[in-house]
Design a protein around this motif. Sequence first.
Motif, mmCIF file in Angstrom:
data_model
loop_
_atom_site.group_PDB
_atom_site.id
_atom_site.type_symbol
_atom_site.label_atom_id
_atom_site.label_comp_id
_atom_site.label_asym_id
_atom_site.label_seq_id
_atom_site.Cartn_x
_atom_site.Cartn_y
_atom_site.Cartn_z
ATOM 1 N N LEU A 117 0.831 -1.209 0.000
ATOM 2 C CA LEU A 117 0.000 0.000 0.000
ATOM 3 C C LEU A 117 0.865 1.258 0.000
ATOM 4 N N PHE A 118 1.968 1.212 0.754
ATOM 5 C CA PHE A 118 2.808 2.393 0.935
ATOM 6 C C PHE A 118 3.507 2.811 -0.354
ATOM 7 N N MET A 119 4.090 1.855 -1.066
ATOM 8 C CA MET A 119 4.952 2.202 -2.203
ATOM 9 C C MET A 119 4.215 2.925 -3.332
ATOM 10 N N PRO A 120 3.032 2.448 -3.776
ATOM 11 C CA PRO A 120 2.321 3.207 -4.814
ATOM 12 C C PRO A 120 1.868 4.574 -4.325
ATOM 13 N N ALA A 121 1.453 4.649 -3.058
ATOM 14 C CA ALA A 121 0.951 5.920 -2.539
ATOM 15 C C ALA A 121 2.055 6.959 -2.435
ATOM 16 N N VAL A 122 3.238 6.560 -1.969
ATOM 17 C CA VAL A 122 4.331 7.526 -1.845
ATOM 18 C C VAL A 122 4.809 7.961 -3.226
ATOM 19 N N GLY A 123 4.682 7.084 -4.209
ATOM 20 C CA GLY A 123 5.045 7.452 -5.567
ATOM 21 C C GLY A 123 4.071 8.417 -6.207
ATOM 22 N N ALA A 124 2.832 8.450 -5.708
ATOM 23 C CA ALA A 124 1.816 9.339 -6.266
ATOM 24 C C ALA A 124 1.796 10.708 -5.600
ATOM 25 N N LEU A 125 2.607 10.932 -4.566
ATOM 26 C CA LEU A 125 2.573 12.195 -3.832
ATOM 27 C C LEU A 125 3.271 13.373 -4.523
ATOM 28 N N PRO A 126 4.417 13.199 -5.203
ATOM 29 C CA PRO A 126 5.126 14.364 -5.737
ATOM 30 C C PRO A 126 4.281 15.352 -6.539
ATOM 31 N N PRO A 127 3.382 14.915 -7.450
ATOM 32 C CA PRO A 127 2.577 15.907 -8.170
ATOM 33 C C PRO A 127 1.639 16.695 -7.263
ATOM 34 N N ARG A 128 1.422 16.227 -6.042
ATOM 35 C CA ARG A 128 0.530 16.915 -5.114
ATOM 36 C C ARG A 128 1.273 17.873 -4.188
ATOM 37 N N ILE A 129 2.601 17.824 -4.202
ATOM 38 C CA ILE A 129 3.354 18.723 -3.323
ATOM 39 C C ILE A 129 4.268 19.655 -4.111
ATOM 40 N N ALA A 130 4.356 19.478 -5.421
ATOM 41 C CA ALA A 130 5.206 20.339 -6.250
ATOM 42 C C ALA A 130 4.540 20.541 -7.599
ATOM 43 N N GLY A 131 4.784 21.687 -8.214
ATOM 44 C CA GLY A 131 4.221 21.974 -9.519
ATOM 45 C C GLY A 131 4.905 21.171 -10.609
ATOM 46 N N PRO A 132 4.295 21.100 -11.810
ATOM 47 C CA PRO A 132 4.874 20.339 -12.923
ATOM 48 C C PRO A 132 6.300 20.766 -13.256
ATOM 49 N N GLY A 133 6.596 22.063 -13.100
ATOM 50 C CA GLY A 133 7.930 22.539 -13.419
ATOM 51 C C GLY A 133 8.996 22.121 -12.427
ATOM 52 N N GLN A 134 8.586 21.527 -11.294
ATOM 53 C CA GLN A 134 9.550 21.108 -10.272
ATOM 54 C C GLN A 134 9.656 19.600 -10.140
ATOM 55 N N LEU A 135 8.896 18.836 -10.950
ATOM 56 C CA LEU A 135 8.849 17.390 -10.753
ATOM 57 C C LEU A 135 10.198 16.726 -10.981
ATOM 58 N N VAL A 136 10.954 17.187 -11.970
ATOM 59 C CA VAL A 136 12.273 16.583 -12.207
ATOM 60 C C VAL A 136 13.164 16.780 -10.990
ATOM 61 N N ARG A 137 13.149 17.984 -10.419
ATOM 62 C CA ARG A 137 13.985 18.261 -9.248
ATOM 63 C C ARG A 137 13.518 17.451 -8.035
ATOM 64 N N VAL A 138 12.210 17.318 -7.883
ATOM 65 C CA VAL A 138 11.698 16.502 -6.776
ATOM 66 C C VAL A 138 12.134 15.052 -6.937
ATOM 67 N N GLN A 139 12.087 14.544 -8.166
ATOM 68 C CA GLN A 139 12.533 13.170 -8.399
ATOM 69 C C GLN A 139 14.029 13.025 -8.132
ATOM 70 N N GLY A 140 14.797 14.064 -8.461
ATOM 71 C CA GLY A 140 16.217 14.035 -8.134
ATOM 72 C C GLY A 140 16.450 13.957 -6.635
ATOM 73 N N LEU A 141 15.711 14.776 -5.879
ATOM 74 C CA LEU A 141 15.825 14.735 -4.421
ATOM 75 C C LEU A 141 15.371 13.388 -3.869
ATOM 76 N N ARG A 142 14.314 12.843 -4.468
ATOM 77 C CA ARG A 142 13.837 11.530 -4.024
ATOM 78 C C ARG A 142 14.904 10.463 -4.258
ATOM 79 N N SER A 143 15.546 10.515 -5.411
ATOM 80 C CA SER A 143 16.613 9.559 -5.702
ATOM 81 C C SER A 143 17.768 9.705 -4.714
ATOM 82 N N LEU A 144 18.106 10.950 -4.374
ATOM 83 C CA LEU A 144 19.174 11.181 -3.408
ATOM 84 C C LEU A 144 18.790 10.618 -2.041
ATOM 85 N N ALA A 145 17.528 10.810 -1.645
ATOM 86 C CA ALA A 145 17.061 10.260 -0.371
ATOM 87 C C ALA A 145 17.124 8.738 -0.375
#
Length: 409
Positions: A117-145
């Motif tokens: 349950l956790f893994m799909p839900a956490v993957g669906a959160l970035p578009p809800r906390i950052a705008g489309p123009g920031q998704l690449v950067r959010v994914q970069g931060l996620r990868s670093l984490a």
Amino acid sequence: MNGNVWRDGNVLRWLAAYGASLVGDGVYFLALGWAAAQTAGPAEVGLVMAVGAIPRALLMLGGGVVADRFGPRLVVISSDAVRCGVVLALALVLALGSPGLWVLVLVALVFGIVDALFMPAVGALPPRIAGPGQLVRVQGLRSLAERVGHTAGPPVAGLAMGLGGPASAFAVASALFGVSLVLLVAVRIAPLPAASEKTPASPSGESPWRQLRSGLAYIRRHGLIGPLVLSGALSQLGTSAPMTLGLILVSEERGWGPGGVGWIIGGMGLGAASSALVLTLIPRFPRAGAVQNLTLIIGSAGIGGLVLAPSLPVAVGLAVLTGLVCGICGGLAIALIQTATDPSYLGRVSSVMAFTAVGLAPLAYPVFGFAADLWGVTPVFLAGAAVSMAGAAVGTSAPAVRRAELAFA
């Protein structure tokens, strides 16, 4: 939403919560294996670990349906709360006595279900906390984490078990899940735009099974998401076994030993961590779809090249470069998919991506081992790289992928 993700407190809270959860995962899994080894033999240890992995793989797609029906924030918070409570209870049980193997099996089963349950839900959160123009950067931060979390988990577990055994390690894991839970509660979720008329939201009365089928059909029909998901699945199937079992066999064959495997995997991790910084710092990627395909081709070739490396230092250097390229490839693919996905399907699309990464890839292990026995490690290693390159061919053949662009803020 702040225009700079490095200064956006909401994004950073989500990132810290995700990182704490990943470290907690690492501590939990190592402690679970150690506790099982103290209770039973190797076969039973394998059973305990499999009990958690099997339901996670089988229920992953259903987890996406749950995230879309109830919202990913609720599912993520509930999942962390359950993990925190279950692991804390196990820590108390171990501290007070010596429970049988069935307790570990039960905890592993619950944890595996919650992870699905956790893994799909956490993957669906970035578009809800950052705008489309920031998704690449959010994914970069996620990868670093992810890199930091996977690296920090084992030593934290080792330190905790050295101080107080598995019970202490489980208590630390529970505390990390608790930190993650508190941070997630503080994360603000922005409303998403309504689903487009071409892909209307599923009716609220639709059964979970029909929702799952509609999600799979949506992915299959979508000109960008379908090819990228298939491309990623082929890449995982082609490279997961070579980069685990294959590296062990190659190092044994070349006389590099276990340390060689560690150096190569460490090199890949260093490259992937560097790619996370690249994704967050580069202002934009023109023709992101074409770049994603190109990096997949280069990364696949780099993985195949590891088996041809004449020496361990060359293999490690190649691993660093390959990790860098593959990290950029993965970050762009996820950002492209999430940008193109209609809001009502985010959970299900995320679950399919998680399933290809976690559920499908292990199926390649026995195939790789059997083939390596028949034909040797090198040709099978190269065949895996070729399968990964076939994923790039899928993307190249899709016009929507070739023309895909990403907005950058």
